[in-house]
Design a protein around this motif. Structure first.
Motif, PDB file in Angstrom:
ATOM      1  N   TRP A 182     -15.876  12.450 -13.791  1.00  0.00           N
ATOM      2  CA  TRP A 182     -15.956  10.995 -13.923  1.00  0.00           C
ATOM      3  C   TRP A 182     -16.911  10.409 -12.895  1.00  0.00           C
ATOM      4  CZ3 TRP A 182     -12.772   8.600 -17.594  1.00  0.00           C
ATOM      5  CH2 TRP A 182     -11.728   9.379 -18.101  1.00  0.00           C
TER       6      TRP A 182
ATOM      7  N   HIS B 107      -6.380  11.122 -18.461  1.00  0.00           N
ATOM      8  CA  HIS B 107      -6.016  12.101 -19.486  1.00  0.00           C
ATOM      9  C   HIS B 107      -4.883  11.526 -20.327  1.00  0.00           C
ATOM     10  CE1 HIS B 107      -8.223  15.651 -17.766  1.00  0.00           C
ATOM     11  NE2 HIS B 107      -8.102  14.928 -16.661  1.00  0.00           N
TER      12      HIS B 107
ATOM     13  N   ARG C  61     -18.161  14.179 -18.650  1.00  0.00           N
ATOM     14  CA  ARG C  61     -18.066  15.389 -19.456  1.00  0.00           C
ATOM     15  C   ARG C  61     -16.679  15.993 -19.329  1.00  0.00           C
ATOM     16  NH1 ARG C  61     -21.971  20.078 -17.660  1.00  0.00           N
ATOM     17  NH2 ARG C  61     -21.172  20.791 -19.667  1.00  0.00           N
ATOM     18  N   THR C  62     -16.338  16.864 -20.266  1.00  0.00           N
ATOM     19  CA  THR C  62     -15.066  17.575 -20.257  1.00  0.00           C
ATOM     20  C   THR C  62     -15.344  19.070 -20.215  1.00  0.00           C
ATOM     21  OG1 THR C  62     -13.969  15.820 -21.522  1.00  0.00           O
ATOM     22  CG2 THR C  62     -12.912  17.990 -21.496  1.00  0.00           C
TER      23      THR C  62
ATOM     24  N   LYS D 247     -11.978  17.003 -16.334  1.00  0.00           N
ATOM     25  CA  LYS D 247     -12.918  15.940 -16.676  1.00  0.00           C
ATOM     26  C   LYS D 247     -13.696  15.522 -15.426  1.00  0.00           C
ATOM     27  CE  LYS D 247     -10.408  14.102 -20.661  1.00  0.00           C
ATOM     28  NZ  LYS D 247      -9.883  12.881 -21.326  1.00  0.00           N
TER      29      LYS D 247
ATOM     30  N   GLU E 279     -15.216   9.598 -19.591  1.00  0.00           N
ATOM     31  CA  GLU E 279     -15.656  10.637 -18.671  1.00  0.00           C
ATOM     32  C   GLU E 279     -17.120  11.003 -18.909  1.00  0.00           C
ATOM     33  OE1 GLU E 279     -13.752  12.742 -22.230  1.00  0.00           O
ATOM     34  OE2 GLU E 279     -13.442  10.915 -21.041  1.00  0.00           O
TER      35      GLU E 279
ATOM     36  N   THR F 180      -7.622  20.660 -19.665  1.00  0.00           N
ATOM     37  CA  THR F 180      -9.026  20.309 -19.462  1.00  0.00           C
ATOM     38  C   THR F 180      -9.280  19.804 -18.050  1.00  0.00           C
ATOM     39  OG1 THR F 180      -8.873  17.969 -20.108  1.00  0.00           O
ATOM     40  CG2 THR F 180      -9.169  19.599 -21.880  1.00  0.00           C
TER      41      THR F 180
END
Length: 315
Positions: free
Chosen positions: A217, A188, A227-228, A215, A225, A213
């Motif tokens: 991984w 981040h 997705r977030t 994330k 990543e 957020t």
């Protein structure tokens, strides 16, 4: 179900042996200064009852049950120590011992499920330490982070591997067979407060940050990543994958909510939001023995227990 704690609740952990038992670490004055109390509670047909409580001179920030003995509980203290409690001996005999090596607050603990005498501690002194309950001093210190290490968690499948989440904005993967981290993940842009492994695919981790957020991984592909997840209004204090479902992830935040996510859902990953806390929600744990049961701990001096299908956490 709800129970009150003496001070601000910082962490909650279900027993891996007794399905209705959970431990709660607390700190006075939000952990800034003052005492602590380690609670142990039991769910009964008549509600939640306290079965043990241990007072400390400094706040307690985390706890973990031994994977080898149902009565052994470890607590992370603001004085840098790890305290060992035994529910099977008279209260005045506790703590049985304490490990005192960290130079600043000890803020997280993780017990190894395979080598059951081993545990990790992480600290605001920027290090992680490896311990054995059978040895008087730490076995190894892992240095490399440049700011507080807020959490260290063993890999559920590889007993020599663990991750660490730090205020230096990185998550690092460590292997006991190597001198330094095997992966350094620039997770981040701001402090990383929490991380956890998927229990069904130990290449997948979740991270939570001050940037609000979460994330997801794949540690084999660290360039970006997978997705977030967005939705929390303030810092994400804890993330945890479900022990019973590969894609379910829970989180809690300084926005006072607990949320449940389906990390595999492209359209709508957020499944539920609970807002039962009236202060920062900072502790979170899935029960291993009771599928779908969650507990959360907050600075409002309360712990809640409920089912993940419940629309509200209950009375």
């Amino acid at each position: 179900m709800r129970c009150k704690t003496a001070f601000n609740a910082c962490s909650v952990r279900w027993s891996p042996f007794q399905e209705g038992r959970f431990a709660v670490s607390t700190a006075q004055n939000f952990g800034i200064i003052g005492n602590g109390r380690q609670h142990v509670f039991e769910m009964t047909p008549n509600g939640i009852v306290e079965v043990a409580a241990f007072d400390t001179l400094d706040g307690l920030y985390d706890c973990v049950w031994s994977e080898d003995n149902e009565n052994i509980l470890l607590a992370a203290s603001g004085d840098g120590s790890v305290k060992v409690y035994d529910l099977g001996v008279p209260p005045m005999a506790n703590p049985l011992r304490q490990f005192q090596e960290h130079k600043h607050e000890c803020c997280s603990l993780s017990a190894n499920m395979h080598k059951r005498d081993l545990f990790l501690s992480s600290s605001w002194d920027d290090t992680i330490k490896l311990w054995s309950l059978n040895q008087p001093t730490s076995l190894r210190t892992f240095a490399g982070h440049t700011y507080c290490v807020y959490q260290a968690v063993w890999n559920p499948g590889a007993f020599d591997v663990f991750l660490s989440a730090s205020g230096d904005t990185t998550v690092r993967i460590w292997d006991l067979r190597h001198a330094g981290p095997t992966v350094t993940l620039p997770a981040h842009a701001f402090e990383v407060l929490t991380a956890d492994w998927c229990k069904y695919n130990d290449c997948i981790i979740a991270t939570g940050s001050v940037d609000k957020t979460i994330k997801i991984w794949d540690v084999r592909m660290t360039q970006r990543e997978m997705r977030t997840l967005m939705g929390h209004g303030y810092a994400v204090r804890r993330v945890q994958f479900s022990p019973h479902s590969e894609h379910l992830l829970a989180s809690c935040s300084y926005d006072m909510t607990v949320r449940l996510w389906d990390v595999a859902s492209a359209a709508q990953p957020l499944l539920r939001t609970w807002d039962h806390h009236s202060e920062f929600a900072v502790g979170l744990d899935f029960s291993v023995l009771r599928e779908g049961v969650l507990a959360s701990a907050g600075w409002d001096e309360s712990v809640w227990v409920w089912g993940q299908q419940d629309p509200v956490a209950g009375p």
